[in-house]
Design a protein around this motif. Sequence first.
Motif, PDB file in Angstrom:
ATOM      1  N   ALA A   1      78.761 -18.707  33.582  1.00 55.70           N
ATOM      2  CA  ALA A   1      78.385 -20.023  33.593  1.00 55.70           C
ATOM      3  C   ALA A   1      79.798 -20.916  33.157  1.00 55.70           C
ATOM      4  O   ALA A   1      79.966 -21.872  33.965  1.00 55.70           O
ATOM      5  CB  ALA A   1      77.531 -20.500  32.490  1.00 55.70           C
ATOM      6  N   ASP A   2      80.690 -20.663  32.305  1.00 64.84           N
ATOM      7  CA  ASP A   2      81.968 -21.295  32.203  1.00 64.84           C
ATOM      8  C   ASP A   2      82.802 -21.069  33.207  1.00 64.84           C
ATOM      9  O   ASP A   2      83.490 -22.314  33.557  1.00 64.84           O
ATOM     10  CB  ASP A   2      82.543 -20.653  30.756  1.00 64.84           C
ATOM     11  N   ALA A   3      82.803 -19.902  33.805  1.00 66.36           N
ATOM     12  CA  ALA A   3      83.891 -20.007  35.099  1.00 66.36           C
ATOM     13  C   ALA A   3      83.279 -20.588  36.240  1.00 66.36           C
ATOM     14  O   ALA A   3      83.999 -20.937  37.142  1.00 66.36           O
ATOM     15  CB  ALA A   3      84.029 -18.459  35.214  1.00 66.36           C
ATOM     16  N   GLY A   4      82.092 -20.853  36.222  1.00 69.83           N
ATOM     17  CA  GLY A   4      81.473 -21.434  37.403  1.00 69.83           C
ATOM     18  C   GLY A   4      81.422 -20.541  38.473  1.00 69.83           C
ATOM     19  O   GLY A   4      81.258 -21.082  40.086  1.00 69.83           O
ATOM     20  N   THR A   5      81.283 -19.166  38.273  1.00 67.57           N
ATOM     21  CA  THR A   5      81.078 -18.228  39.449  1.00 67.57           C
ATOM     22  C   THR A   5      79.467 -18.017  39.723  1.00 67.57           C
ATOM     23  O   THR A   5      78.903 -17.560  38.834  1.00 67.57           O
ATOM     24  CB  THR A   5      81.659 -16.752  38.586  1.00 67.57           C
ATOM     25  N   PRO A   6      79.444 -18.190  41.124  1.00 71.12           N
ATOM     26  CA  PRO A   6      78.112 -18.077  41.509  1.00 71.12           C
ATOM     27  C   PRO A   6      77.489 -16.701  41.208  1.00 71.12           C
ATOM     28  O   PRO A   6      78.257 -15.474  41.487  1.00 71.12           O
ATOM     29  CB  PRO A   6      78.116 -18.434  42.915  1.00 71.12           C
TER      30      PRO A   6
ATOM     31  N   PRO B   1      61.499 -14.291  33.358  1.00 70.12           N
ATOM     32  CA  PRO B   1      62.828 -13.638  32.707  1.00 70.12           C
ATOM     33  C   PRO B   1      64.110 -14.525  33.086  1.00 70.12           C
ATOM     34  O   PRO B   1      64.823 -14.749  32.054  1.00 70.12           O
ATOM     35  CB  PRO B   1      63.062 -12.243  33.311  1.00 70.12           C
ATOM     36  N   VAL B   2      64.135 -15.020  34.342  1.00 71.98           N
ATOM     37  CA  VAL B   2      65.172 -15.825  34.795  1.00 71.98           C
ATOM     38  C   VAL B   2      65.155 -17.197  34.193  1.00 71.98           C
ATOM     39  O   VAL B   2      66.335 -17.678  33.833  1.00 71.98           O
ATOM     40  CB  VAL B   2      65.386 -15.842  36.433  1.00 71.98           C
ATOM     41  N   ALA B   3      63.961 -17.586  33.782  1.00 77.91           N
ATOM     42  CA  ALA B   3      63.827 -18.939  33.315  1.00 77.91           C
ATOM     43  C   ALA B   3      64.196 -18.791  31.838  1.00 77.91           C
ATOM     44  O   ALA B   3      65.090 -19.887  31.190  1.00 77.91           O
ATOM     45  CB  ALA B   3      62.257 -19.359  33.157  1.00 77.91           C
ATOM     46  N   HIS B   4      63.931 -17.857  31.289  1.00 76.34           N
ATOM     47  CA  HIS B   4      64.619 -17.712  29.898  1.00 76.34           C
ATOM     48  C   HIS B   4      66.110 -17.702  30.110  1.00 76.34           C
ATOM     49  O   HIS B   4      66.789 -18.299  29.126  1.00 76.34           O
ATOM     50  CB  HIS B   4      64.103 -16.243  29.235  1.00 76.34           C
ATOM     51  N   VAL B   5      66.772 -16.930  30.690  1.00 79.27           N
ATOM     52  CA  VAL B   5      68.157 -16.758  30.998  1.00 79.27           C
ATOM     53  C   VAL B   5      68.703 -18.461  31.317  1.00 79.27           C
ATOM     54  O   VAL B   5      69.535 -18.896  30.469  1.00 79.27           O
ATOM     55  CB  VAL B   5      68.727 -16.030  32.082  1.00 79.27           C
ATOM     56  N   LEU B   6      68.224 -19.210  31.982  1.00 77.13           N
ATOM     57  CA  LEU B   6      68.602 -20.625  32.263  1.00 77.13           C
ATOM     58  C   LEU B   6      68.169 -21.635  31.259  1.00 77.13           C
ATOM     59  O   LEU B   6      69.246 -22.465  31.056  1.00 77.13           O
ATOM     60  CB  LEU B   6      67.918 -21.016  33.611  1.00 77.13           C
ATOM     61  N   ALA B   7      67.200 -21.212  30.342  1.00 74.72           N
ATOM     62  CA  ALA B   7      67.096 -22.031  29.078  1.00 74.72           C
ATOM     63  C   ALA B   7      68.344 -21.766  28.386  1.00 74.72           C
ATOM     64  O   ALA B   7      68.723 -23.015  27.644  1.00 74.72           O
ATOM     65  CB  ALA B   7      65.894 -21.757  28.599  1.00 74.72           C
ATOM     66  N   ARG B   8      68.908 -20.553  28.141  1.00 70.16           N
ATOM     67  CA  ARG B   8      70.041 -20.737  27.298  1.00 70.16           C
ATOM     68  C   ARG B   8      71.332 -20.918  28.131  1.00 70.16           C
ATOM     69  O   ARG B   8      72.321 -21.177  27.260  1.00 70.16           O
ATOM     70  CB  ARG B   8      69.980 -19.063  26.958  1.00 70.16           C
ATOM     71  N   HIS B   9      71.254 -20.930  29.420  1.00 67.62           N
ATOM     72  CA  HIS B   9      72.707 -21.105  30.186  1.00 67.62           C
ATOM     73  C   HIS B   9      72.462 -22.113  31.343  1.00 67.62           C
ATOM     74  O   HIS B   9      72.457 -21.682  32.455  1.00 67.62           O
ATOM     75  CB  HIS B   9      73.198 -19.822  30.472  1.00 67.62           C
ATOM     76  N   PRO B  10      72.007 -23.394  30.878  1.00 67.62           N
ATOM     77  CA  PRO B  10      71.552 -24.253  32.088  1.00 67.62           C
ATOM     78  C   PRO B  10      72.509 -24.336  33.160  1.00 67.62           C
ATOM     79  O   PRO B  10      72.301 -25.013  34.448  1.00 67.62           O
ATOM     80  CB  PRO B  10      71.261 -25.514  31.311  1.00 67.62           C
ATOM     81  N   ARG B  11      73.901 -24.240  32.701  1.00 66.33           N
ATOM     82  CA  ARG B  11      74.866 -24.663  33.822  1.00 66.33           C
ATOM     83  C   ARG B  11      75.138 -23.357  34.752  1.00 66.33           C
ATOM     84  O   ARG B  11      75.981 -23.335  35.557  1.00 66.33           O
ATOM     85  CB  ARG B  11      76.160 -25.091  33.344  1.00 66.33           C
ATOM     86  N   LEU B  12      74.557 -22.044  34.483  1.00 65.16           N
ATOM     87  CA  LEU B  12      74.652 -20.777  35.167  1.00 65.16           C
ATOM     88  C   LEU B  12      74.157 -21.065  36.779  1.00 65.16           C
ATOM     89  O   LEU B  12      73.268 -21.451  37.135  1.00 65.16           O
ATOM     90  CB  LEU B  12      73.928 -19.624  34.794  1.00 65.16           C
TER      91      LEU B  12
END
Length: 301
Positions: free
Chosen positions: A164-169, A188-199
């Motif tokens: 997320a910090d690197a902006g790598t897709p 599971p993906v929603a859980h990841v995005l809740a923690r890393h919304p800029r991913l």
Amino acid sequence: MTSADAGSKADEAVAVRRFWRELGLPGLVDVHTHFMPERVLDKVWQYFDSLGQLTGGAVEWPITYRAEEAERVAVIRDLGVRAFTSMLYPHKAGMAEWLNGWAADFARRTPDCLHTSTLFPEAGVETYVRTAIEAGTRVFKAHVQVGAYDPADELLDSTWGLLADAGTPVVIHCGSGPMPGKHTGPGPVAHVLARHPRLRLIIAHMGLPEYEDFLDLAERYDEVRLDTTMTFTDFSERLAPFPKRALPRLAALGDRMLLGSDFPNIPYPYLHQLVALERLELGDDWLRSVCHDNGVRLFGL
């Protein structure tokens, strides 16, 4: 390849080039194509070859572009795909770093391929992901179904933050098609995005068959995108039809949808994916964005 096959591929290339030229584009950007070590690809093809038997004849999956690597590269270039990926993925620990080494070499000798990497929840994953980013990788592939892992596994948490910090897709196969896995689906993906919304997650196959759930995530998170891989084709519409009521949502997300094809592992000609998108009747501007402009902007081409 027989002379008849060569003629068919040449005719298809003409038709594909006509498609993007009539849109006023310089070519296509395809974010979901597969190049991998030959012995790994052979095993992937063996799986698809066995699907007819595994499904009692319900799903037959002939590989349309079964050929040696150099020929496959020549074919995709002849179609006018100006940038593509080498999607590859591990099914167990200890594979990802080796696959990343192969992909880095492939990108060096194939300059129109976006340097692609992969990952797996294992000790050291953050280290080799950081190494890949520093080496110039442009995109990652994560395959929740084949890898049979939870993307919210704590072993991946700091790695998602790094990406997320690197902006790598990251192109992530997380939908439950063609067959569900223990950790597939939007949860599971929603859980990841809740923690890393800029991913910057790119949902492969638009999350088939949970299309609307993944559209929800794209509408909630500005950096979530969807790739069109195999969606809207006759093949996928028989298995998991896209709900027509959701078409206006596709139009509204036109700036975050990306062309994907699954080349060479598709059971129909490449042209059919483009025709399938065209017959949605969402307009030429939408097609230009999906087939080229969004990819150019995302990857800075």
